[in-house]
Design a protein around this motif. Structure first.
Motif, short mmCIF file in Angstrom:
data_model
loop_
_atom_site.label_atom_id
_atom_site.label_comp_id
_atom_site.label_asym_id
_atom_site.label_seq_id
_atom_site.Cartn_x
_atom_site.Cartn_y
_atom_site.Cartn_z
N PRO A 64 11.43 20.15 49.33
CA PRO A 64 11.44 21.61 49.46
C PRO A 64 10.71 22.19 48.26
O PRO A 64 10.43 21.48 47.28
CB PRO A 64 12.94 21.94 49.42
CG PRO A 64 13.53 20.84 48.62
CD PRO A 64 12.73 19.61 48.96
N PRO A 65 10.39 23.49 48.26
CA PRO A 65 9.77 24.09 47.08
C PRO A 65 10.61 23.82 45.83
O PRO A 65 11.82 23.96 45.85
CB PRO A 65 9.74 25.59 47.43
CG PRO A 65 9.70 25.60 48.93
CD PRO A 65 10.55 24.44 49.37
N VAL A 66 9.97 23.40 44.76
CA VAL A 66 10.68 23.07 43.53
C VAL A 66 10.26 24.03 42.43
O VAL A 66 9.14 24.54 42.42
CB VAL A 66 10.40 21.61 43.10
CG1 VAL A 66 11.01 20.63 44.07
CG2 VAL A 66 8.91 21.35 42.96
N ASN A 67 11.18 24.27 41.51
CA ASN A 67 10.96 25.29 40.49
C ASN A 67 10.56 24.68 39.14
O ASN A 67 11.16 24.97 38.12
CB ASN A 67 12.22 26.16 40.33
CG ASN A 67 12.50 26.97 41.58
OD1 ASN A 67 11.58 27.50 42.19
ND2 ASN A 67 13.76 27.05 41.95
N PHE A 68 9.56 23.82 39.16
CA PHE A 68 9.01 23.33 37.91
C PHE A 68 8.17 24.43 37.28
O PHE A 68 7.45 25.15 37.96
CB PHE A 68 8.11 22.10 38.15
CG PHE A 68 8.87 20.83 38.37
CD1 PHE A 68 9.41 20.15 37.29
CD2 PHE A 68 9.04 20.30 39.64
CE1 PHE A 68 10.11 18.97 37.48
CE2 PHE A 68 9.73 19.13 39.83
CZ PHE A 68 10.27 18.46 38.75
N THR A 69 8.26 24.56 35.96
CA THR A 69 7.39 25.49 35.26
C THR A 69 6.02 24.85 35.07
O THR A 69 5.86 23.63 35.24
CB THR A 69 7.96 25.86 33.89
OG1 THR A 69 7.96 24.69 33.04
CG2 THR A 69 9.39 26.40 34.01
N ALA A 70 5.05 25.67 34.70
CA ALA A 70 3.71 25.14 34.44
C ALA A 70 3.76 24.09 33.34
O ALA A 70 3.13 23.03 33.44
CB ALA A 70 2.77 26.28 34.05
N ALA A 71 4.53 24.37 32.27
CA ALA A 71 4.61 23.42 31.16
C ALA A 71 5.25 22.11 31.58
O ALA A 71 4.85 21.03 31.13
CB ALA A 71 5.40 24.05 30.01
N GLU A 72 6.26 22.16 32.46
CA GLU A 72 6.92 20.94 32.92
C GLU A 72 5.95 20.09 33.75
O GLU A 72 5.92 18.86 33.61
CB GLU A 72 8.15 21.29 33.75
CG GLU A 72 9.31 21.82 32.90
CD GLU A 72 10.44 22.40 33.73
OE1 GLU A 72 11.55 22.50 33.20
OE2 GLU A 72 10.20 22.77 34.91
N ALA A 73 5.15 20.73 34.59
CA ALA A 73 4.18 19.99 35.40
C ALA A 73 3.12 19.35 34.51
O ALA A 73 2.72 18.20 34.71
CB ALA A 73 3.52 20.92 36.42
N VAL A 74 2.66 20.09 33.50
CA VAL A 74 1.66 19.54 32.57
C VAL A 74 2.26 18.39 31.76
O VAL A 74 1.58 17.40 31.48
CB VAL A 74 1.12 20.65 31.65
CG1 VAL A 74 0.29 20.06 30.52
CG2 VAL A 74 0.26 21.62 32.47
N ALA A 75 3.53 18.52 31.39
CA ALA A 75 4.19 17.43 30.65
C ALA A 75 4.19 16.15 31.48
O ALA A 75 3.96 15.05 30.95
CB ALA A 75 5.62 17.84 30.29
N MET A 76 4.44 16.27 32.79
CA MET A 76 4.42 15.09 33.64
C MET A 76 3.01 14.53 33.76
O MET A 76 2.82 13.30 33.80
CB MET A 76 4.98 15.44 35.02
CG MET A 76 6.48 15.64 35.02
SD MET A 76 7.16 15.86 36.67
CE MET A 76 6.56 17.51 37.05
N ALA A 77 2.01 15.40 33.78
CA ALA A 77 0.63 14.92 33.84
C ALA A 77 0.26 14.17 32.56
O ALA A 77 -0.44 13.15 32.61
CB ALA A 77 -0.32 16.10 34.06
#
Length: 231
Positions: free
Chosen positions: A71-84
């Motif tokens: 389902p739609p998830v509420n990751f922040t931009a910084a959290e997504a970049v951290a995973m990258a």
């Protein structure tokens, strides 16, 4: 609409009507591209691990398996970049492929505005080699997201200390250090500040004017600088 946004929109369209199918012609008309482009996009989604499959027949088309999507998830931009960034460190290991697929699934599941913000943030991070493992203080790490002028006490390589007001533009990671690339109002030019030489930081209330990041701003002699991938 660029291809990345279209791939996200394709998944969202198929998610909205699942388990019913959408034909390639319908999707082509919806996104104002050719049927061939839709077929290439669907193939790219399937190769990335997105559970899209073709349903044969007169009323068939492409379907998204809702049971295997997030389902739609509420990751922040910084959290997504951290995973990258974490994914970047897995290059050359047996786990890079599965981790890359997992990241793409999470990006697809993010709301469109959050995913766009994550891509914009990732576009301001450059890496040389694997990037360093040094720790960066949170107030500096948040500089690109906060978008405020920073007042820093900075020590140069000779030990001389200065107070600067800077406008953060990007991060540069080398094998030994992290640098905050920023427009320096004291020097009236773009400079790279080594984060371990920033003695203190004050976040001001001033929002800096928009500044485009130029290729020469991240020039590192004898090294190949590449953007952080967020796909």
């Amino acid at each position: 609409m660029n291809r990345t946004d279209r791939l996200y929109a394709l998944v969202e369209e198929l998610r909205a009507v699942a388990p019913r199918p959408r034909s390639a012609r319908w999707l082509a008309d919806r996104f104002e591209v050719s049927v061939r482009t839709v077929e290439r996009d669907i193939s790219a989604l399937q190769q990335s691990g997105t559970p899209v499959y073709a349903e044969a027949g007169r009323t068939g088309g492409y379907c998204l398996d809702k049971a295997h999507t997030l389902p739609p998830v509420n990751f922040t931009a910084a959290e997504a970049v951290a995973m990258a960034l974490a994914l970047h460190r897995l290059e050359g290991t047996p786990f890079h492929g599965p981790a890359s697929t997992a990241l793409r699934k999470l990006i697809v599941a993010m709301p469109a505005a959050d995913a766009a913000a994550a891509r914009a943030l990732a576009g301001r991070i450059r890496l040389v080699g694997g990037g360093p493992a040094t720790t960066v203080p949170r107030v500096i790490a948040d500089a690109l997201e906060v978008r405020r002028v920073l007042r820093i006490h900075y020590g140069d390589r000779g030990g001389a200390a200065t107070v600067r007001e800077i406008e953060p533009l990007a991060f540069l990671g080398t094998p030994t250090s992290w640098y905050l690339v920023a427009y320096c109002r004291l020097r009236r030019s773009v400079r790279a500040f080594r984060t371990d030489r920033i003695a203190s930081v004050t976040v001001t209330a001033e929002v800096p004017p928009p500044r485009a990041l130029q290729p020469d701003d991240l020039d590192v002699p004898d090294h190949a600088v590449r953007s952080l991938a967020l796909t």
